[in-house]
Write a protein that holds these residues in place. Structure first.
Motif, mmCIF file in Angstrom:
data_model
loop_
_atom_site.group_PDB
_atom_site.id
_atom_site.type_symbol
_atom_site.label_atom_id
_atom_site.label_comp_id
_atom_site.label_asym_id
_atom_site.label_seq_id
_atom_site.Cartn_x
_atom_site.Cartn_y
_atom_site.Cartn_z
ATOM 1 N N ALA A 35 68.625 -29.516 49.977
ATOM 2 C CA ALA A 35 67.546 -29.944 49.085
ATOM 3 C C ALA A 35 66.388 -30.563 49.866
ATOM 4 O O ALA A 35 65.213 -30.337 49.555
ATOM 5 N N ALA A 36 66.717 -31.323 50.906
ATOM 6 C CA ALA A 36 65.675 -31.959 51.720
ATOM 7 C C ALA A 36 64.827 -30.917 52.434
ATOM 8 O O ALA A 36 63.603 -31.059 52.546
ATOM 9 N N VAL A 37 65.464 -29.869 52.935
ATOM 10 C CA VAL A 37 64.734 -28.812 53.625
ATOM 11 C C VAL A 37 63.882 -28.018 52.631
ATOM 12 O O VAL A 37 62.708 -27.710 52.895
ATOM 13 N N LEU A 38 64.456 -27.696 51.483
ATOM 14 C CA LEU A 38 63.709 -26.941 50.474
ATOM 15 C C LEU A 38 62.528 -27.748 49.937
ATOM 16 O O LEU A 38 61.484 -27.185 49.595
ATOM 17 N N ARG A 39 62.688 -29.047 49.872
ATOM 18 C CA ARG A 39 61.610 -29.906 49.362
ATOM 19 C C ARG A 39 60.379 -29.808 50.254
ATOM 20 O O ARG A 39 59.240 -29.846 49.777
ATOM 21 N N THR A 95 71.820 -15.686 50.657
ATOM 22 C CA THR A 95 70.937 -16.106 49.575
ATOM 23 C C THR A 95 69.628 -15.329 49.607
ATOM 24 O O THR A 95 69.118 -14.892 48.566
ATOM 25 N N ALA A 96 69.077 -15.123 50.804
ATOM 26 C CA ALA A 96 67.832 -14.370 50.936
ATOM 27 C C ALA A 96 67.996 -12.944 50.416
ATOM 28 O O ALA A 96 67.120 -12.412 49.721
ATOM 29 N N THR A 136 74.192 -23.618 49.413
ATOM 30 C CA THR A 136 73.089 -22.725 49.741
ATOM 31 C C THR A 136 72.154 -22.657 48.549
ATOM 32 O O THR A 136 72.587 -22.748 47.393
ATOM 33 N N GLY A 137 70.865 -22.551 48.832
ATOM 34 C CA GLY A 137 69.905 -22.523 47.738
ATOM 35 C C GLY A 137 68.578 -21.937 48.168
ATOM 36 O O GLY A 137 68.342 -21.652 49.346
ATOM 37 N N PHE A 138 67.693 -21.751 47.190
ATOM 38 C CA PHE A 138 66.368 -21.235 47.488
ATOM 39 C C PHE A 138 65.316 -21.975 46.668
ATOM 40 O O PHE A 138 65.599 -22.542 45.619
ATOM 41 N N ARG A 139 64.123 -21.975 47.197
ATOM 42 C CA ARG A 139 62.948 -22.462 46.478
ATOM 43 C C ARG A 139 61.789 -21.579 46.895
ATOM 44 O O ARG A 139 61.378 -21.587 48.058
ATOM 45 N N GLY A 192 67.078 -22.010 42.912
ATOM 46 C CA GLY A 192 68.424 -21.566 42.601
ATOM 47 C C GLY A 192 69.372 -22.061 43.669
ATOM 48 O O GLY A 192 68.950 -22.445 44.765
ATOM 49 N N ALA A 193 70.681 -22.051 43.372
ATOM 50 C CA ALA A 193 71.635 -22.592 44.341
ATOM 51 C C ALA A 193 73.046 -22.131 44.026
ATOM 52 O O ALA A 193 73.327 -21.567 42.966
ATOM 53 N N LYS A 194 73.936 -22.393 44.998
ATOM 54 C CA LYS A 194 75.380 -22.220 44.796
ATOM 55 C C LYS A 194 76.097 -23.254 45.642
ATOM 56 O O LYS A 194 75.808 -23.412 46.837
#
Length: 544
Positions: free
Chosen positions: A537-541, A429-430, A510-513, A491-493
């Motif tokens: 989502a919890a980590v990205l938050r 993702t990165a 997997t996702g990004f913020r 974004g995510a998948k």
């Protein structure tokens, strides 16, 4: 510590305090074929069925009494694996250096007898008390009919697994004070799932961090290269300070998130640098699956497959990627998730955000693609599968083998022979959103001069399309519900991977913020949004 030390176990002079605990009956029979040393051999009219209350009480008391007096062979004769038991019980004095042990049995639960051990560890003029709880089971010997202790290493100490040992001596590596990117100390007590990671960091960097060794009781693991697990410190060494890339806030969020789902792992990285911000596991085996796991990543693999299609001119984000109900590849029929509507006029972006399997499978036979194209994309663009990552601890670098036949189609949707870890997918993702492959790392390479892996990365136009498709997935596609409420650039998948013999698929997400990318996997967690999604989502938050 030296690896040549003889196998060690807890022992010493044991004072057994057998109270009036009542022992009930429980339906269990040993599955082992051996019955132990068998003091009286095969007796006429041998007993059958589960051990009764009196047998459980008598057998456990006799075992404890023999252990108390240091009679290893005698104690082992009350087990169903006397050879292994005698080896462990007989070596405690030389290696574990544990003496004056009191064993206090608790109330039996059927044939399970819990007990508390209180002892003293003495070595090099130092002495420290030791206390722990464990339990044993009493089973019926298959050949003798005797009631016997079902031998497991955990009878000696709950941290011991097969072929592990207990050793007390001066440490081979000094202790470390591992700190996060903000200078905050990282401890097992505050971040429990970091335990194996901190042990591995100490094993590798203890001497480089500048500390001095102490004296410890440790679990020496049987696996080659596995770091010791400290249990008790008799004399503190001087810890060396080791700075990691971990973000304490992201780590705390990751720890809390994986607690919700058994057999879960998550990794977060900083796309602009490759620094690992969080690594957490919720597993019963203590395995760092976040870094070392090897499992099919399901539809999260479509990030790489989409990049392959774009880079080879097969299609583009707004180009055609029809999504029929089924797709046939070399006599094997592939389907989409139940309920997905066919769309023969779909674009790649539409098929990506809906996670249409058939769209990707129908395109992998287009020229100029070959059975090696996906492998080349993974290795050359995303830095995967070359066994050259140097994260600071042991990690798996992903595997995307070149194949033909049915596995070529399966690989395009993250099944078949493709293997990834959450670390790999966070890196994917990165790379996708920045266009640059920056090898993830947990400890700066400046500390030991190691060279990080290199890869070409993506063309800017490919990265821009991948990032936009992941944005659409997070706001309009399969990840929309999971990512709802997250601000910033997101974004995510999603992904799910079927595993033979499992009732449910593995959940991947997997996702990004902004400048944080994360990936998670939950064994038998179902669809991507069911388990892995909420973890990411919890980590990205929390952010980095």
């Amino acid at each position: 510590m030296g690896k040549g030390v003889r196998a060690a176990v807890i022992g010493g002079v044991f004072a057994v305090m057998v109270g009036g605990a009542g022992y009930g009956a429980f339906n269990i029979v040993s599955a082992l074929s051996g019955d132990g040393g068998g003091v009286d051999g095969v007796a006429a009219g041998k007993r059958t069925g589960p051990p009764g209350e009196d047998e459980v009480k008598e057998t456990s008391a006799e075992f404890f009494a023999a252990w108390r007096t240091g009679e290893a062979a005698e104690a082992a004769s009350y087990t169903n694996n006397d050879a292994a038991a005698e080896q462990l019980l007989g070596a405690f004095a030389d290696d574990a250096h544990i003496i004056d042990v009191n064993i206090t049995p608790g109330a039996a639960r059927g044939t399970t007898v819990p007990y508390t051990v209180k002892a003293k560890v003495v070595y090099g003029g130092k002495s420290e008390p030791l206390s722990y709880k464990s339990e044993l089971k009493v089973v019926r010997g298959l050949t003798t009919g005797r009631a016997l202790v079902d031998w497991q290493p955990s009878v000696v100490h709950p941290e011991l697994k097969k072929d592990d040992t207990l050793v007390t001596e001066r440490s081979a590596t000094p202790p470390i004070e591992a700190v996060g990117r903000d200078g905050t100390e990282l401890t097992k007590e505050k971040y429990p799932s970091l335990g194996p990671v901190l042990d591995a960091l100490r094993d590798k960097y203890g001497e480089k961090a500048g500390g001095s060794p102490g004296i410890e009781l440790v679990v020496r693991h049987a696996g080659d290269g596995a770091p010791d697990t400290p249990l008790l410190t008799l004399a503190k060494g001087e810890p060396g300070k080791l700075t990691t890339t971990i973000s304490p806030s992201a780590q705390a969020a990751a720890e809390k998130a994986v607690e919700r789902f058994a057999q879960s792992s998550v990794v977060a990285v900083k796309p602009s640098t490759g620094e690992v911000l969080a690594v957490a596991n919720n597993r019963t085996d203590g395995f760092n699956a976040a870094f070392e796991g090897q499992a099919a990543p399901g539809s999260t693999m479509k990030i790489i497959t989409a990049a392959m299609l774009i880079d080879n001119g097969v299609t583009s984000m707004n180009g055609p990627a029809p999504c029929p109900d089924t797709a046939v590849w070399q006599s094997q029929t592939f389907k989409n998730l139940t309920g997905m509507k066919a769309n023969e006029g779909a674009t790649l972006a539409n098929s990506f955000m809906r996670s249409c399997n058939t769209a990707f499978i129908k395109l992998i036979d287009e020229k100029p693609l070959t059975g090696a194209s996906l492998t080349q994309e993974a290795e050359e663009r995303f830095g995967l599968g070359r066994d050259d990552w140097k994260t600071g601890i042991v990690s798996f670098d992903g595997s995307v083998p070149a194949v033909d036949g049915p596995d070529r189609a399966a690989g395009a949707i993250g099944q078949g022979q493709v293997q990834m870890s959450p670390l790999n997918m966070a890196s994917v993702t990165a790379t996708a959103i920045t266009g640059a492959f920056r090898q993830p790392y947990l400890v700066s390479p400046k500390l030991d001069g190691r060279e990080l892996a290199q890869a070409r990365g993506l063309r800017s136009s490919t990265a821009a399309q991948l990032k936009q498709m992941m944005r659409l997935t997070a706001t309009q596609g399969t990840a929309m519900e999971t990512m709802a409420g997250l601000g910033g650039d997101i974004g995510a998948k999603t992904g799910s991977a079927e595993v033979d013999g499992n009732a449910r698929s593995n959940s991947w997400f997997t996702g990004f913020r902004d400048d944080v990318a994360a990936a998670a996997m939950t064994e038998e967690g179902g669809h991507g949004g069911d388990a892995a999604g909420p973890i990411v989502a919890a980590v990205l938050r929390t952010g980095g």
